[in-house]
Design a protein around this motif. Structure first.
Motif, PDB file in Angstrom:
ATOM      1  N   SER A  82       0.842  -1.197   0.000  1.00 60.13           N
ATOM      2  CA  SER A  82       0.000   0.000   0.000  1.00 60.13           C
ATOM      3  C   SER A  82       0.875   1.244   0.000  1.00 60.13           C
ATOM      4  N   PRO A  83       0.332   2.383  -0.442  1.00 57.34           N
ATOM      5  CA  PRO A  83       1.088   3.638  -0.378  1.00 57.34           C
ATOM      6  C   PRO A  83       1.507   3.998   1.039  1.00 57.34           C
ATOM      7  N   PHE A  84       0.642   3.728   2.017  1.00 62.06           N
ATOM      8  CA  PHE A  84       0.945   4.071   3.410  1.00 62.06           C
ATOM      9  C   PHE A  84       2.213   3.370   3.869  1.00 62.06           C
ATOM     10  N   PHE A  85       2.286   2.062   3.692  1.00 61.75           N
ATOM     11  CA  PHE A  85       3.426   1.317   4.209  1.00 61.75           C
ATOM     12  C   PHE A  85       4.676   1.533   3.364  1.00 61.75           C
TER      13      PHE A  85
ATOM     14  N   CYS B 176      -6.887  -3.306   6.705  1.00 62.36           N
ATOM     15  CA  CYS B 176      -6.039  -2.802   5.619  1.00 62.36           C
ATOM     16  C   CYS B 176      -6.121  -3.684   4.392  1.00 62.36           C
ATOM     17  N   THR B 177      -6.243  -4.985   4.571  1.00 61.44           N
ATOM     18  CA  THR B 177      -6.403  -5.880   3.430  1.00 61.44           C
ATOM     19  C   THR B 177      -7.735  -5.621   2.737  1.00 61.44           C
TER      20      THR B 177
ATOM     21  N   GLU C 269      -5.263   4.891   0.691  1.00 58.43           N
ATOM     22  CA  GLU C 269      -4.004   4.913   1.430  1.00 58.43           C
ATOM     23  C   GLU C 269      -3.500   3.511   1.747  1.00 58.43           C
ATOM     24  N   PHE C 270      -4.416   2.567   1.949  1.00 58.55           N
ATOM     25  CA  PHE C 270      -4.012   1.242   2.414  1.00 58.55           C
ATOM     26  C   PHE C 270      -4.142   0.144   1.361  1.00 58.55           C
ATOM     27  N   ALA C 271      -4.332   0.523   0.112  1.00 61.34           N
ATOM     28  CA  ALA C 271      -4.390  -0.502  -0.934  1.00 61.34           C
ATOM     29  C   ALA C 271      -3.952   0.079  -2.262  1.00 61.34           C
TER      30      ALA C 271
END
Length: 349
Positions: A127-130, A268-269, A326-328
């Motif tokens: 994801s972009p966040f991580f 998040c998934t 943000e999370f995918a």
């Protein structure tokens, strides 16, 4: 050890998770000349002396293998630098501890960067966040980030074929769910039954089921909700299901239309589905602190706040949409074929 060997590495008390298993199945079918080895030791025991010996054994194992696929801080920092032909892939599962690290760094940006994943050659952040989190707060030797590629489970839960297969299994168990939208309430770390009772103490389950209407079918793994449902008239059985021990929790993500959970991994998934996801405050979760601070509209302090959600919405709210973005990563690039190409570069040499 053969250069055509891929080792799956897991540690800190965790076995192979579903992302690693999905990768294993795909590579086994598509790289016929590859053999697999595994190191799945628990290095988080209560005996410190034993942990030191287990860490030494893990280091020794990694020193004698070329290709590694892992999750968590599995590859030892003390490991020698990778050779040009070696692949050490980190698949970053969005576990709760990562949000603790994120909050610490945002509160103290002067902190020294961590070297937890230093010896990885490739990183699949998911994801972009991580991706941004790791690049800003962690130190890498010379890692390639596989950005714009989702994690295998995130890809699979959006697959039409996979979704239909899992949905059929659900409807076999609960025929009443056919044709209905699925609301999943998934709570993890249920170690204190009294806490779970307190969690739902302000929720009138009968009123809630009436509120969401016949268009929804409620699924949960929570034993207290199951006990509450047993006190309702039999007619309510048509809109309620209990899944613990019947379906793996990851399977719930394939057919849910809304997810309420305290699990960062599942929330998040599920973001790859571009559907509403809410955090329900239960247990001491770093993910909960993060959600309360950055996504307050998606944070439910008590289960009673389930009554305040819009179950007739047809589009994501601005905050819901931002969370999913943000999370995918978009599920347009197949992670399995990308990983096959990455490892076939080595195994065909």
């Amino acid at each position: 050890m053969s250069r055509a060997t891929i080792s799956f590495l897991s540690t800190r008390g965790r076995a192979m998770n579903i992302d690693l298993k999905l990768i294993q199945d795909y590579l086994a079918l598509n790289l016929s000349d590859v053999t697999f080895e595994y190191y799945l030791k628990n290095t988080a025991t209560k005996v410190s002396a034993a942990n030191k010996q287990l860490e030494k054994a893990r280091l020794s194992f990694c020193n004698n293998t070329r290709n590694i696929i892992c999750m968590d801080p599995s590859i030892p920092v003390k490991l020698s630098p990778a050779l040009p032909e070696e692949r050490r892939l980190l698949t970053l599962v969005p576990y709760d501890y990562l949000f603790n690290e994120y909050l610490k760094f945002t509160e103290g940006p002067e902190l020294a960067h961590k070297k937890t994943f230093f010896r990885c050659t490739h990183v699949l952040p998911g994801s972009p966040f991580f991706s941004n989190f790791l690049k800003n707060f962690y130190e890498f030797e010379n890692a390639t980030f596989l950005d714009d590629i989702c994690l295998p489970l995130a890809w699979d839960i959006t697959s039409k074929e996979s979704k239909e297969n899992v949905r059929n299994n659900l409807e076999y168990l609960y025929p009443e769910a056919k044709g209905k939208k699925i609301l999943t309430i998934l709570t993890v770390n249920q170690t204190a039954p009294e806490e779970m009772t307190e969690l739902f103490s302000d929720l009138d389950l009968k009123k809630f089921l009436n509120e969401i209407g016949d268009n929804w079918f409620l699924l949960t793994n929570n034993i207290n909700l199951l006990e509450m449902s047993g006190k309702l008239p039999f007619a309510y059985a048509k809109c309620f299901g209990y899944m613990k021990g019947v379906f793996g929790f990851d399977n719930l993500l394939y057919f849910s239309d809304m997810l309420v959970t305290n699990s960062s991994k599942h929330a998040c998934t599920f973001a790859s589905e571009n559907k509403p996801v809410y955090y329900l405050n239960y247990g001491k979760k770093h993910f909960g602190r993060y959600m309360k601070q950055y996504y307050p509209d998606l944070y439910l302090e008590t289960a009673g706040e389930l009554m305040t959600l819009d179950y007739d919405q047809t589009e994501l709210s601005e905050e819901e949409s931002h969370f999913c973005q943000e999370f995918a990563y978009n599920t347009t690039q197949n992670p399995f074929s990308s990983l096959k190409n990455l490892f076939s570069q080595e195994t065909t040499i």
